[in-house]
Design an enzyme around this catalytic site. Structure first.
Site, PDB file in Angstrom:
ATOM      1  N   ASP A 192      -2.295  -2.131   0.408  1.00 22.16           N
ATOM      2  CA  ASP A 192      -3.135  -0.994   0.042  1.00 22.16           C
ATOM      3  C   ASP A 192      -2.291   0.190  -0.420  1.00 22.16           C
ATOM      4  OD1 ASP A 192      -5.426   0.969   0.192  1.00 22.16           O
ATOM      5  OD2 ASP A 192      -6.390  -0.797   1.041  1.00 22.16           O
ATOM      6  N   HIS A 208      -7.122   5.184   2.153  1.00 19.55           N
ATOM      7  CA  HIS A 208      -7.768   3.877   2.172  1.00 19.55           C
ATOM      8  C   HIS A 208      -7.061   2.905   3.134  1.00 19.55           C
ATOM      9  CE1 HIS A 208      -9.275   0.263  -0.256  1.00 19.55           C
ATOM     10  NE2 HIS A 208     -10.364   0.998  -0.149  1.00 19.55           N
ATOM     11  N   SER A 238     -14.514  -2.579   0.858  1.00 21.36           N
ATOM     12  CA  SER A 238     -13.194  -2.221   1.369  1.00 21.36           C
ATOM     13  C   SER A 238     -13.167  -2.205   2.886  1.00 21.36           C
ATOM     14  CB  SER A 238     -12.858  -0.793   0.948  1.00 21.36           C
ATOM     15  OG  SER A 238     -12.441  -0.775  -0.365  1.00 21.36           O
TER      16      SER A 238
END
Ligand SMILES: *[C@@H]1O[C@H](CO)[C@@H](O)[C@H](O)[C@H]1NC(C)=O
Ligand SMILES: *[C@@H]1O[C@H](CO)[C@@H](O)[C@H](O)[C@H]1NC(C)=O
Ligand SMILES: *[C@@H]1O[C@H](CO)[C@@H](O)[C@H](O)[C@H]1NC(C)=O
Ligand SMILES: [Ca+2]
Ligand SMILES: [Ca+2]
Length: 563
Positions: free
Chosen positions: A92, A133, A309
Site C-alpha cells: 500500500d 490507506h 479497500s
C-alpha cells in the site's frame, strides 16, 4: 404470543361451547434453534475504546446494523486463534509503524519501501492525510488487543509488514513484481487494496514480471505451500466489472467484495464471477459509526475507513487465523476453505439472485460464496487434509470468427471430455477460464454469459456503460469464474454473447478457449453432499415451523370471528 397472564374470560367462553371438550391455555417457553450463537453469549471483553464500534468483528446491532452479521471472529478467538506466528504484508502507501497500536506487531525485517527504495515504509506526509490507506488496512489485521488504544485487529497477535509501493507518480511492472515477491518465505499473506483505475472503461491486469512473480509466489512461496494473495475486488460500482481487472480475476488471488452492516451491497461494489467471498465495509446510512473503525496516521484512530479497500485486509486477518490453526494449508486449500465455510448469512443483493451450483454450493454474482466465517474456517482448517494435485485441461477452443448479431445473441457450444483418459483429466473443477478475443463497435455494450454442463450460468461480462472502446476489444482476455467450483466439467458448455444498450452495435467473436483447472480425485465431495442435505433438512424444518404458526393463527382467527 408473549402474553403471560391467564385469559380466564376466553377460557370460560370456550368451555361454555358445547363443541369444546377441554380448554387449556398454552404457556410460552423457549426453544432455541441449534447451531446459532446468541450475541449475548459472546463473552469477550477488550478495553480498547473502539472495540465496541468494530461491528464487523462482533455485530450486536450497533450503528443500525444487523445483529450477527459479522466475521464471527469471536468463535475463532475463543478457540485460541489470534494470528500468532503469521505475517501479513500490506502492499500500500506505507504504514505508520510508530503507531502505538501497531508498533508491537510490526515486522520491520519483512518490510520495505519500493516507492523510495529504502527499508522504512513510513507514509509520506500530506496535509490531507492522503497516505493513510495502508495504516488503516494494517490496523484491521494486526492492531493490538487490550492495550486501551483504538480497536482490535482481526488477527491481533499476527505480525504486519509494510510494503510501500503505491506512492510514486507511476506504477511500474518491476515495482509491482518486487512487492508481490518480497520475502515470500517470511510473509505468508499479501493484502492488496488497489488495482487498475475503477473508471468503468479500463481493461488491464498484471504485466509480464508481475504475472511471473505471482506464479512463483503460489508455487514456491511459504516453502512451496504458496503465498496467499488477497485482493480487493474494486470500487467501480455498477459501472465496472471486476472481471476486467486482471488482478482481481486472477486464479492466484482471492478476490474479496464487501457488504455493509445491514447485509446490503455497498454502492461502490463491482460484481463479477471471479469474486470468491466477501467481508464488510462502511454503511450507506448516514450513521457516522457505520464505517470501519481502525488505526489512523500519527497515532490516531478512525471510524471511517471504507471501500473494498477495507474489505480485503479483514479477509487477510481471517486467513491468518486459519493459517495459525493449520500452517500446512496451501494457497488452494485456503480457497477451498473459503468456498466451503463462507456464509450467505443475511447478505442481500437487489440485482442478482443467490443460486446453487451443480454440487449444491450457494453463490451470488456479487458476494461470491458469501461472507467469511472465521469460526467455521478455523474449525475446518484444523483437521484439513491438503487437496489433491491440480491439473489443467484445455476443454476446447473455437477460433472461427463469428458475427455477433446486433439484436439477439450469438450462442456457441463446446463439448468436452475434460481430457478424460489423459494425464491431465480434470474431474472436479476449481477455477474455469474462458479466454476470449472479441472486437466490437462499443466494448461496454458487450454482455457475455457461460453455462456449464451442470447448468450453472456465470456472467462473465456485464454492461459497462462508460466503456466506449471501439478499437481494442478483448485480446485473449481470461474471463474467470469460481461459480462452477466442485462441478464435473464433462459435457457441453455454452457461451452466449450479445449487446445491451440503446444503440445497435456490431462485433466479431474471434476466439473462445475453455480452460479447466481442478483435481482428478474428489477431496471432499462427500462432505458437500452431506452439508447440502443437512441444510435442506434444516430448511424443511423451518417450513414446518412456519406452517404450524400459520395453522395456529388461522384457528385463532376463526375462534375470534365466532365471538
Ligand atoms: C491525531 O493525533 C494527534 C496527536 O495525538 C492529535 O494532536 C490530533 O488532534 C489528532 N488528529 C485528529 C484528526 O484526530
Ligand atoms: C472486427 O474484426 C473484423 C475481422 O477481423 C473486422 O472486419 C471488423 O471491422 C472489426 N470490427 C471492429 C469494430 O473493429
Ligand atoms: C446473461 O445473463 C443475464 C442474467 O441472467 C441476462 O440478463 C442476460 O440477458 C444474459 N445475456 C446473454 C447474452 O445471454
Ligand atoms: Ca488496540
Ligand atoms: Ca474495477
Amino acid at each position: 404470543k408473549a402474553r403471560r397472564r391467564r385469559s380466564l374470560q376466553h377460557k370460560l367462553h370456550l368451555e361454555k361451547d358445547s363443541r369444546v371438550r377441554k380448554a387449556v391455555q398454552q404457556e410460552g417457553f423457549s426453544r432455541r434453534k441449534r447451531g446459532y450463537r446468541d450475541i449475548n453469549d459472546i463473552d469477550i471483553n477488550m478495553n480498547d475504546p473502539l472495540f465496541t464500534k468494530q461491528w464487523y468483528l462482533i455485530n450486536t446491532g450497533q450503528a443500525d446494523g444487523t445483529p450477527g452479521l459479522d466475521l464471527n471472529v469471536a468463535e475463532a478467538w475463543e478457540l485460541g486463534y489470534t494470528g500468532k506466528g503469521v505475517t501479513i504484508g500490506i502492499m500500500d502507501d506505507g504504514i505508520d509503524y510508530l503507531h502505538p497500536d501497531l508498533a508491537s506487531n510490526y515486522n520491520a525485517k519483512a518490510s520495505y519501501d519500493f516507492s523510495s527504495n529504502d527499508p522504512y515504509p513510513y507514509p509520506r506526509y500530506t496535509d490531507d492525510w492522503f497516505n493513510s490507506h495502508g495504516t488503516r488496512c494494517a490496523g484491521e489485521v494486526s492492531a493490538a488487543a487490550n492495550n486501551n488504544i483504538c480497536g482490535v485487529g482481526v488477527a491481533y497477535n499476527s505480525k504486519v509488514a509494510g510494503i510501500r509501493m503505491l506512492d510514486q507518480p507511476f506504477m511500474t511492472d518491476i515495482i509491482e513484481a518486487s512487492s508481490i515477491s518480497h520475502m515470500p518465505q517470511v510473509i505468508d499473506i499479501y493484502s492488496a487494496s488497489w488495482g487498475p483505475t475503477d473508471n468503468g472503461k479500463t481493461v488491464d491486469g498484471p504485466r509480464e514480471l508481475t504475472l511471473q512473480a505471482m506464479a512463483d509466489g503460489v508455487n514456491k512461496g511459504r516453502g512451496g505451500k504458496g503465498s496467499i494473495y488477497v485482493w480487493a475486488s474494486g470500487d467501480g460500482g455498477s459501472y465496472d466489472d471486476c472481471n476486467c481487472d486482471g488482478y482481481a480475476s486472477s486464479m492466484w488471488t482471492i478476490s474479496i467484495n464487501s457488504a455493509i452492516n445491514d447485509g446490503r451491497t455497498a454502492l461502490y461494489d463491482e460484481s463479477c464471477s471471479s469474486t470468491l467471498a466477501s467481508t464488510f465495509s462502511n454503511g450507506r446510512k448516514r450513521n457516522p459509526e457505520a464505517g470501519v473503525a481502525t488505526t489512523d496516521l500519527y497515532g490516531n484512530c478512525t471510524l471511517r475507513h471504507s471501500g473494498t479497500s477495507a474489505a480485503a485486509p479483514e479477509a487477510a486477518g481471517v486467513f491468518a487465523l486459519a493459517l495459525e490453526a493449520n500452517l500446512d494449508l496451501t494457497w488452494r486449500d485456503m480457497q477451498h476453505l473459503t468456498v466451503l465455510t463462507s456464509k450467505r448469512n443475511q447478505l442481500h443483493d437487489e440485482v442478482h439472485q443467490w443460486r446453487r451450483n451443480g454440487v449444491g454450493l450457494e453463490f451470488n454474482h456479487l458476494f461470491g460464496y458469501g461472507v467469511l466465517d472465521a469460526g467455521a474456517m478455523v474449525k475446518m482448517a484444523k483437521d484439513w487434509k491438503t487437496v489433491p494435485e491440480r491439473f489443467h485441461c484445455v476443454g476446447g477452443s473455437i477460433q472461427e470468427p463469428e458475427k455477433i448479431p446486433p439484436s439477439g445473441k450469438l450462442v456457441l457450444t463446446l463439448t468436452t471430455d475434460a481430457c478424460e483418459g489423459k494425464e491431465n483429466f480434470v474431474r472436479y473443477l476449481e477455477h474455469v477460464q474462458a479466454v476470449i478475443t472479441v472486437n466490437s463497435t462499443r466494448r461496454g455494450d458487450l454482455n457475455i454469459n457461460m453455462t456449464s454442463p451442470m447448468g450453472t450460468k456465470s456472467i462473465l461480462l456485464s454492461r459497462r456503460p462508460r466503456d466506449d472502446d471501439s478499437k481494442v476489444g478483448f485480446d485473449k482476455w481470461p474471463f474467470m469464474t469460481t461459480h462452477t467450483w466442485g462441478e464435473d466439467p464433462r459435457g457441453t458448455w455454452a457461451l452466449e454473447i450479445g449487446f445491451v444498450g440503446s444503440l445497435p452495435q456490431r462485433g466479431v467473436l474471434k476466439e473462445w478457449t475453455l480452460m479447466l483447472h481442478g483435481t482428478q480425485s474428489a477431496p471432499y465431495i462427500d462432505q458437500i453432499v452431506k452439508d447440502y442435505q443437512s441444510k435442506l433438512a434444516m430448511s424443511k424444518k423451518e417450513e414446518l415451523e412456519e406452517e404450524l404458526d400459520e395453522a395456529v393463527e388461522r384457528s385463532l382467527k376463526s375462534i375470534l370471528s365466532k365471538n
